[in-house]
Design a protein around this motif. Structure first.
Motif, short mmCIF file in Angstrom:
data_model
loop_
_atom_site.label_atom_id
_atom_site.label_comp_id
_atom_site.label_asym_id
_atom_site.label_seq_id
_atom_site.Cartn_x
_atom_site.Cartn_y
_atom_site.Cartn_z
N LYS A 347 0.84 -1.20 0.00
CA LYS A 347 0.00 0.00 0.00
C LYS A 347 0.87 1.25 0.00
CE LYS A 347 -3.99 1.92 2.45
NZ LYS A 347 -4.89 1.78 3.63
N GLY A 348 0.52 2.20 -0.85
CA GLY A 348 1.33 3.42 -0.89
C GLY A 348 1.00 4.27 -2.10
N CYS A 349 1.79 5.31 -2.29
CA CYS A 349 1.58 6.22 -3.42
C CYS A 349 2.15 5.62 -4.70
CB CYS A 349 2.25 7.57 -3.14
SG CYS A 349 1.58 8.42 -1.70
N LYS A 350 1.59 6.03 -5.78
CA LYS A 350 2.06 5.57 -7.09
C LYS A 350 3.47 6.12 -7.36
CE LYS A 350 0.79 5.56 -11.99
NZ LYS A 350 -0.18 6.04 -13.01
N LEU A 351 4.29 5.34 -8.03
CA LEU A 351 5.64 5.80 -8.37
C LEU A 351 5.57 7.05 -9.22
CD1 LEU A 351 7.57 2.49 -9.22
CD2 LEU A 351 7.50 3.75 -7.06
N ASP A 356 11.46 2.02 -15.49
CA ASP A 356 12.83 2.05 -16.01
C ASP A 356 13.72 3.02 -15.23
OD1 ASP A 356 12.19 0.20 -17.89
OD2 ASP A 356 11.93 1.62 -19.53
N TYR A 357 13.13 4.09 -14.74
CA TYR A 357 13.90 5.07 -13.97
C TYR A 357 14.48 4.45 -12.70
CZ TYR A 357 14.75 9.08 -10.90
OH TYR A 357 15.31 9.98 -10.03
N TYR A 358 13.67 3.60 -12.04
CA TYR A 358 14.07 3.02 -10.75
C TYR A 358 14.96 1.79 -10.91
CZ TYR A 358 10.32 6.04 -9.17
OH TYR A 358 9.54 7.13 -8.92
N GLU A 365 13.70 8.39 -5.71
CA GLU A 365 12.99 9.66 -5.54
C GLU A 365 13.55 10.39 -4.32
OE1 GLU A 365 8.79 9.25 -5.42
OE2 GLU A 365 8.70 8.00 -7.22
N GLU A 366 13.34 11.70 -4.32
CA GLU A 366 13.90 12.51 -3.23
C GLU A 366 13.42 12.04 -1.86
OE1 GLU A 366 13.76 14.74 -7.00
OE2 GLU A 366 12.29 13.61 -5.82
N LYS A 367 12.16 11.63 -1.80
CA LYS A 367 11.59 11.25 -0.52
C LYS A 367 12.11 9.90 -0.02
CE LYS A 367 7.46 9.04 -2.45
NZ LYS A 367 5.98 9.06 -2.47
N ARG A 368 12.81 9.21 -0.92
CA ARG A 368 13.33 7.90 -0.55
C ARG A 368 14.84 7.95 -0.35
NH1 ARG A 368 9.72 3.73 -4.30
NH2 ARG A 368 7.71 4.37 -3.46
N ALA A 369 15.29 8.98 0.29
CA ALA A 369 16.73 9.19 0.44
C ALA A 369 17.38 8.16 1.35
CB ALA A 369 16.99 10.59 1.01
N ASP A 370 16.57 7.39 2.12
CA ASP A 370 17.17 6.39 2.99
C ASP A 370 17.59 5.14 2.22
OD1 ASP A 370 14.49 5.99 2.44
OD2 ASP A 370 14.20 4.71 4.20
N GLY A 371 17.22 5.03 0.98
CA GLY A 371 17.65 3.90 0.15
C GLY A 371 18.95 4.22 -0.56
N GLY A 397 -4.72 2.20 -4.94
CA GLY A 397 -3.88 2.57 -3.82
C GLY A 397 -2.79 1.56 -3.49
N TYR A 398 -2.58 0.57 -4.34
CA TYR A 398 -1.56 -0.45 -4.08
C TYR A 398 -0.57 -0.52 -5.25
CZ TYR A 398 -4.22 -2.24 -0.11
OH TYR A 398 -4.86 -2.37 1.10
N ASN A 399 0.71 -0.66 -4.90
CA ASN A 399 1.75 -0.86 -5.89
C ASN A 399 1.97 -2.36 -6.13
OD1 ASN A 399 2.89 1.92 -6.38
ND2 ASN A 399 3.11 1.83 -4.16
#
Length: 406
Positions: A347-351, A356-358, A365-371, A397-399
Motif C-alpha cells: 500500500k502506498g503512493c504511485k511511483l 525504467d527510472y528506478y 525519488e527525493e523522498k526515498r533518500a534512505d535507500g 492505492g496499491y503498488n
C-alpha cells in the motif's frame, strides 16, 4: 521499408533486378533485331524479283541471266525434284503478285529461295548471300554482360564479408562476451571500424577490470572495520547511542552486500547456476535472508517448480519484499504467487516515474533518500538473467511489482 532491409539482402535484390533487366533488354533487342533482319531480307528479295521479272519481258539470253545471277548472288535451281521439294515442303515467307508477275520467298533447309513466275518463265533461285540471322554474337554479348555482373557481385560480397564478421563479433560482445578480439582485415572504412571497435573493447575491459578490482578492495577494506565496530558498539552502555551506531553499521553492511551482489551479477565472469526447485523453497530462503518478522508479510502461494539460481532469485525476491515494506504506508506487503507470475503488493503512493527510472543503479525519488538506489536495479538484472520480465502497475492505492515467469 527499405530501412529495415539488411545490406546483404539489399545487394542481392539490386543484382537480381539488374540480371532480370539485362535478360529482358536482350530479349527485346533480339526480337526487334530479328524483325529488322526480316524486313531487310524481304526488301532484298523484292528488288531481285522485280529485276528478274522485268528482264523476262525482254526474253533475256543465257548470258544476261548469268549476269543477273552474279550481280545478286543467286543461283538457279535446275533440278525438278529439288524444285518440287522446295515448293511442297518449304515454308512460304512471302507471296506477292505484281503487274510484272508473281514471286514467292521460301525457307527450306535453312536456306532462302526465290521463285519467280511470268508467263512461260518459272525460275527457282537459291540465295547464295542470304545473310542468315546469327544469334550467337548476341548470346556471347549476353553471357559477357552476365559474367561481368556476377563478377561485380562476388567482388562486392567479398568486400562486405568483413562487415558481416564484425557484426557477429559485436553481437557476441552485446551478449556479454568481453574477451573477443577483432583483427582488421583491410585498410578501408570497414577495417577502420573494426580497429576502433577493438580499441573500444580493450578500453571497456580495462575499465571493467579496474572497477571490479576497486569494488573488491573497497568491500574487503570496509568489511573488517565495520565488523569490529559492530562488536565495539555492543559494549556500549548507553542504549540510545548503541542502537544508533548499530543501525548505522548495519546499513553500511547492507550497502556492502548490495555492492557485492551488483559486482557479481555485472561481472563478465558472472554465471548463474540454475537448478530445479519449488517457489516455496525460494520464499523460505528469502525470509531467512531478510531476518524480519513474518507478521509484516502475508502470502498466498500456489506452489510450483521452476529452474532458477536459488541464491540470486532469493536476493531478487528479498529486494522486492524489502522495498515494499520500507516504502509502504502500513509497513506490510502481500506476496501472491502462481506459475505465471509473482506479485509483491504494498500500500502506498504511485511511483512518480516509470519503472525504467528506478531500475537504473543509484536512482531514487527525493523522498526515498534512505535507500541506496540499487534494489530494483539488482532485481531487474537478476530477472533478465533468468529470461523473465519485471513489471509494475498501480491499482486502488496499491503498488504491484510483478515477476512474469511465463
Amino acid at each position: 521499408m527499405i530501412k529495415n532491409i539488411s545490406i546483404s539482402s539489399f545487394i542481392n535484390a539490386i543484382f537480381t533486378i539488374a540480371v532480370v533487366a539485362i535478360l529482358i533488354t536482350f530479349a527485346l533487342f533480339i526480337n526487334l533485331d530479328m524483325q529488322k533482319h526480316q524486313i531487310m531480307q524481304k526488301n532484298r528479295y523484292e528488288i531481285i524479283a522485280e529485276n528478274f521479272l522485268s528482264v523476262f519481258n525482254k526474253k533475256p539470253s543465257k548470258s544476261q541471266l548469268d549476269k543477273l545471277y552474279e550481280q545478286f548472288k543467286v543461283k538457279q535451281v535446275k533440278s525438278r525434284e529439288e524444285k518440287l521439294n522446295i515448293l511442297n515442303y518449304g515454308y512460304a515467307l512471302s507471296i506477292k503478285k505484281t503487274y510484272l508477275g508473281t514471286y514467292r520467298i521460301y525457307l527450306y533447309d535453312s536456306e532462302y529461295y526465290l521463285y519467280a513466275q511470268q508467263l512461260g518463265y518459272n525460275l527457282m533461285l537459291k540465295d547464295l548471300h542470304s545473310n542468315k540471322y546469327n544469334i550467337a554474337v548476341i548470346i556471347l554479348i549476353l553471357v559477357l554482360s552476365l559474367s561481368t555482373i556476377l563478377f561485380l557481385y562476388i567482388i562486392l560480397k567479398r568486400k562486405l564479408k568483413p562487415l558481416k564478421e564484425l557484426n557477429c563479433e559485436i553481437t557476441k560482445f552485446s551478449k556479454g562476451n568481453l574477451d573477443i578480439k577483432i583483427k582488421p582485415k583491410s585498410n578501408d572504412e570497414i577495417g577502420e571500424i573494426a580497429k576502433n571497435f577493438d580499441a573500444a573493447i580493450t578500453l571497456i575491459n580495462n575499465q571493467t577490470e579496474s572497477k571490479n578490482l576497486f569494488m573488491r578492495n573497497m568491500m574487503h577494506e570496509l568489511k573488517t572495520p565495520i565488523t569490529k565496530a559492530m562488536f565495539i558498539a555492543e559494549t556500549l552502555e548507553d542504549e540510545r547511542s548503541k542502537m544508533m551506531l548499530q543501525k548505522a553499521f548495519k546499513r553500511m553492511d547492507d550497502i556492502i552486500k548490495e555492492l557485492a551482489t551488483v559486482e557479481r551479477i555485472t561481472s563478465k565472469t558472472s554465471v548463474i547456476y540454475k537448478e530445479v526447485t519449488s517457489f516455496f523453497n525460494i520464499y523460505k530462503k528469502t525470509l531467512e535472508i531478510m531476518m524480519i518478522e513474518s507478521s509484516n508479510i502475508s502470502s498466498k502461494i500456489n506452489d510450483f517448480t521452476f529452474e532458477v539460481d536459488i541464491s540470486l532469485f532469493s536476493v531478487a525476491l528479498k529486494n522486492l519484499i524489502d522495498n515494499g515494506i520500507k516504502f509502504s504506508t502500513d509497513k506490510k506487503v502481500s506476496v501472491i504467487v502462481d506459475k505465471k507470475r509473482i506479485d509483491v503488493i504494498s500500500k502506498g503512493c504511485k511511483l512518480k516515474y516509470k519503472l525504467d527510472y528506478y531500475t537504473e543503479p543509484f536512482s531514487q525519488e527525493e523522498k526515498r533518500a534512505d535507500g541506496f538506489g540499487l534494489g530494483l536495479y539488482i532485481v531487474k538484472t537478476i530477472v533478465n538473467m533468468h529470461k523473465y520480465k519485471l513489471n509494475y502497475s498501480y491499482k486502488d492505492g496499491y503498488n504491484y511489482f510483478s515477476i512474469i515467469t511465463a
